[in-house]
Motif scaffolding. Structure first.
Motif, mmCIF file in Angstrom:
data_model
loop_
_atom_site.group_PDB
_atom_site.id
_atom_site.type_symbol
_atom_site.label_atom_id
_atom_site.label_comp_id
_atom_site.label_asym_id
_atom_site.label_seq_id
_atom_site.Cartn_x
_atom_site.Cartn_y
_atom_site.Cartn_z
ATOM 1 N N ARG A 1 0.870 -1.084 0.176
ATOM 2 C CA ARG A 1 -0.013 0.060 0.148
ATOM 3 C C ARG A 1 0.843 1.228 -0.114
ATOM 4 O O ARG A 1 1.800 1.363 1.008
ATOM 5 N N ASP A 2 0.846 2.050 -1.000
ATOM 6 C CA ASP A 2 1.596 3.386 -1.218
ATOM 7 C C ASP A 2 3.182 2.909 -0.849
ATOM 8 O O ASP A 2 3.759 3.618 -0.374
ATOM 9 N N ALA B 1 2.002 -4.431 2.954
ATOM 10 C CA ALA B 1 1.001 -4.597 3.941
ATOM 11 C C ALA B 1 0.777 -6.156 4.196
ATOM 12 O O ALA B 1 0.197 -6.255 5.269
ATOM 13 N N VAL C 1 -9.359 -0.551 2.307
ATOM 14 C CA VAL C 1 -8.793 0.734 1.275
ATOM 15 C C VAL C 1 -9.533 1.652 1.530
ATOM 16 O O VAL C 1 -10.683 1.798 2.175
ATOM 17 N N GLU D 1 -5.097 5.862 -1.853
ATOM 18 C CA GLU D 1 -4.236 4.937 -1.426
ATOM 19 C C GLU D 1 -4.047 4.273 -3.113
ATOM 20 O O GLU D 1 -4.835 4.244 -3.892
ATOM 21 N N TRP E 1 -2.424 0.548 -4.454
ATOM 22 C CA TRP E 1 -1.971 -0.737 -4.052
ATOM 23 C C TRP E 1 -1.533 -1.523 -5.021
ATOM 24 O O TRP E 1 -1.766 -1.307 -6.258
#
Length: 268
Positions: free
Chosen positions: A191-192, A196, A245, A249, A251
């Protein structure tokens, strides 16, 4: 309530999406006899209602193949439900707008495309010969039940938690070794740019092919009136945890040990 009335309640809640006041009380909490056979009858009624408004079934999603999630969500076996032409997307850089989704989460999954209807009783190896494409994809799942609190029959009735399926480019399953590679790869979800979660093929009933075999064996016993067909896409269940989410963001998912293109999806 009749099956059609329950289906109507589910569709009305889905129409409300994430607006204030949306959400369903789990049916299993209202009726102790609400079981999987009834849930699949309601899911079939939902499918008929969606078809009546112009949505075409395009394949299937399999849920809860990842045993790591069973205790978290109180389930003990996989479930499945339809994917529609209205919920299937190709990853092309277009962001996913989250308005209308109820408590959405993202799942990286292996997606198959069927070249032909599998023969009755086909195992994993025989199913491999019925496929003409494999891709890495993201399923955006949602819960119409606030707080993701439900039991397995609740999920089956409400689209098997399916919201939307995004797939990357197809890769042909030609040449030897696919069955082995599909059972041995690993996955990373970010994530970013930050990790994750990690996952692996073994999280999906040991292999995505095993998940497909489970669907092929169980689908004829459900009242959808439709089995696996040539051209169907089948997404086989999450390789990692299902992660919440939010807008803004981005992913990404990558695989190690399986030569499928990495994928990226942004949310607005």
């Amino acid at each position: 309530m009749t099956d059609d009335a329950v289906a109507g309640e589910i569709l009305a809640a889905a129409g409300a999406g994430s607006e204030p006041g949306a959400g369903l009380a789990p049916f299993t909490g209202r009726d102790p006899e609400f079981d999987l056979p009834r849930a699949y009858r309601i899911a079939a009624a939902v499918m008929r209602a969606r078809a009546a408004r112009g949505e075409r079934p395009a394949g299937w999603k399999i849920g809860f193949t990842n045993r790591r999630m069973w205790d978290e969500y109180g389930v003990r076996a996989p479930v499945w439900g339809p994917v529609y032409d209205t919920t299937l997307r190709i990853l092309d850089g277009t962001p996913c707008a989250l308005a209308g989704f109820a408590e959405p989460r993202i799942e990286p999954e292996i997606v198959f495309r069927l070249a032909r209807t599998p023969p009755e009783g086909a195992g994993a190896e025989a199913l491999l010969a019925c496929l003409d494409g494999v891709a890495l994809g993201f399923e955006v799942v949602q819960s119409l039940y606030p707080g993701w609190r439900f039991r397995a029959p609740d999920t089956v009735a409400a689209f098997a938690l399916h919201g939307r399926l995004y797939r990357g480019p197809w890769v042909a399953l030609d040449g030897p070794g696919w069955a082995d590679r599909l059972a041995r790869f690993s996955a990373t979800l970010t994530r970013d740019g930050a990790v994750a979660d990690h996952g692996a093929a073994e999280a999906v009933l040991g292999s995505p092919l095993n998940a497909l075999a489970h669907l092929a064996a169980g689908l004829p016993g459900t009242p959808f009136g439709r089995g696996l067909e040539a051209g169907d896409v089948v997404t086989t269940g999450t390789l990692t945890r299902a992660c919440p989410v939010a807008p803004g963001e981005t992913w990404a998912a990558t695989l190690d040990g399986l030569d499928l293109a990495p994928i990226t999806l942004s949310f607005t």
